[in-house]
Scaffold this active site. Structure first.
Site, mmCIF file in Angstrom:
data_model
loop_
_atom_site.group_PDB
_atom_site.id
_atom_site.type_symbol
_atom_site.label_atom_id
_atom_site.label_comp_id
_atom_site.label_asym_id
_atom_site.label_seq_id
_atom_site.Cartn_x
_atom_site.Cartn_y
_atom_site.Cartn_z
ATOM 1 C CE1 TYR A 187 -3.775 2.478 0.880
ATOM 2 C CE2 TYR A 187 -1.922 3.644 1.857
ATOM 3 C CZ TYR A 187 -3.217 3.639 1.379
ATOM 4 O OH TYR A 187 -3.940 4.803 1.390
ATOM 5 C CD GLU A 190 -5.780 4.550 -1.292
ATOM 6 O OE1 GLU A 190 -5.982 4.810 -0.097
ATOM 7 O OE2 GLU A 190 -6.646 4.041 -2.024
#
Ligand code: GDP
Ligand code: MN
Length: 375
Positions: free
Chosen positions: A101, A187
């Protein structure tokens, strides 16, 4: 402004972030053709302005054009968190070894950017944040450069030099994008490591600060997360947000506009909108404001609440008269004027047959009564 994955992927590519290039389709037939062109296994991904598509069944891997048609049909009939799926992105299926992530966002507590990093990315990141928060690293972004803390974190998450070098270049590129494009969020989840040891952004989520959209005309044109009214308001220089109530509000100043909505609520009704005409006395804005409100069939009464500071009430009165001539409000108007040149403004409006009030509370109560009384 939230962006679709396929649009955000384009921004990633501009900065040199590795992404899979795919095809955007709207029909099952097109999905099959894209599958044929790309060859082999492909992933079909719902394009919606929300996350959690994977868990909602909005992502599917298929091995043949026939399967692509079936899965595309299914995904195109989904509504994910209130967003009907209208488009699919078709990309070659990556062979995923690891899912990381990587995200950049604004930390309001420190009033600065923050880089969030984890070696356990993927669809369960929210759960990980709740059950094992220590596995998610948060590093403040101090400048456009890589900080020492960030370098240390990258060494922890990517122990192998080969991969870490890619990760460093990728983080730098994402920081560049974040700054250049005035992002609230940039993101990558998952940031995947494939079997050839290459890092690839398999998902792209970007949100641009609406207040900076005027600097990014190319992106502003993509904006879809607003109503037609909100769009024409923005283009006309008015802050406007559609709401569900029955009282159309025209106010100068964001603070007074919010206080007006609070007062409407307090006296038992709901505002139909937030509207701040801004500090200027440009009568054109009053015409636009009235147009926006009149177009809403739920509006039963229009409340104009003006405090003249720099704005002069006589200019506002002129604007109201012009607007009422250009747009038939066909609902009762309640006008409250106070401040600079209020007397002149009041006189002009009264001459034209409008009642003008000075007290805000009284004006709000009257508007609530005219809209059918308190709930
Ligand atoms: P989200 O659930 O809205 O975040 O959607 P994602 O695009 O992240 O997709 C959910 C999951 O599908 C990811 O965590 C991956 O495991 C998988 N996935 C997404 N894109 C691809 C892809 O291009 N190839 C492969 N093999 N898997 C993918
Ligand atoms: Mn994702």
């Amino acid at each position: 402004m939230k962006m679709y994955e396929y649009q955000a992927t384009g921004l990633f590519a501009e900065e040199g972030i590795p992404v899979l290039s795919g095809e955007l389709v709207c029909e099952p037939k097109e999905a099959a053709e894209a599958c044929r062109r790309l060859g082999g296994r492909v992933v079909l991904k719902a394009q919606v302005l929300t996350g959690g598509r994977g868990k909602a069944g909005g992502v599917a891997t298929v091995s043949s054009p026939e399967e692509a048609v079936r899965e595309a049909e299914r995904i195109l009939s989904l509504t994910i968190k209130g967003y009907p799926v209208k488009k699919l992105l078709v990309v070659p299926a990556a062979d995923i070894r690891e899912e990381y992530y990587l995200g950049l966002t604004i930390d309001r507590n420190s009033a600065g950017g923050v880089c969030i990093l984890s070696s356990q990315g993927g669809m369960d990141i929210e759960e990980l944040a709740a059950t094992a928060p220590e596995k998610i690293l948060r590093l403040p972004l101090i400048s456009d450069e890589m900080t020492e803390d960030l370098s240390v974190a990258l060494r922890r998450v990517f122990p192998r030099t080969e991969v870490r070098n890619q990760a460093e270049a990728l983080v730098k590129a994402l920081i560049r994008l974040f700054r250049r494009r005035d992002c609230l969020l940039a993101e990558i989840n998952p940031l995947a490591l494939d079997c050839r040891e290459n890092l690839i952004a398999l998902d792209a989520k970007v949100e641009i600060d609406d207040n900076a959209l005027f600097l990014h005309k190319d992106l502003a044109a993509l904006k879809e997360d607003e109503t037609a009214e909100e769009r024409s308001a923005r283009e006309g220089g008015i802050s406007f947000i559609s709401l569900d109530g029955t009282i159309g509000c025209v106010v100068n100043g964001a603070g007074l506009a919010m206080a007006t909505m609070d007062a409407v609520h307090h006296f038992g009704a709901e505002p139909a909108n937030f509207l701040d005409v801004g500090g200027s006395s440009d009568p054109k804005k009053m015409v636009l404001a009235l147009n926006l409100i009149v177009g809403n069939p739920r509006v039963r009464c229009i409340l104009i609440n003006i405090f003249g500071g720099i704005t002069r009430c006589d200019d506002i009165a002129r604007g109201i008269l012009l607007a009422a001539e250009a747009v038939d409000p066909s609902r009762p108007l309640v006008i409250r004027l106070t401040g600079t040149n209020a007397e002149e403004g009041k006189e002009m409006l009264e001459k034209a047959g409008y009642a003008v009030m000075t007290d805000m509370t009284e004006a709000v109560k009257k508007a609530v009564a005219l809209a059918g009384g308190p709930r």
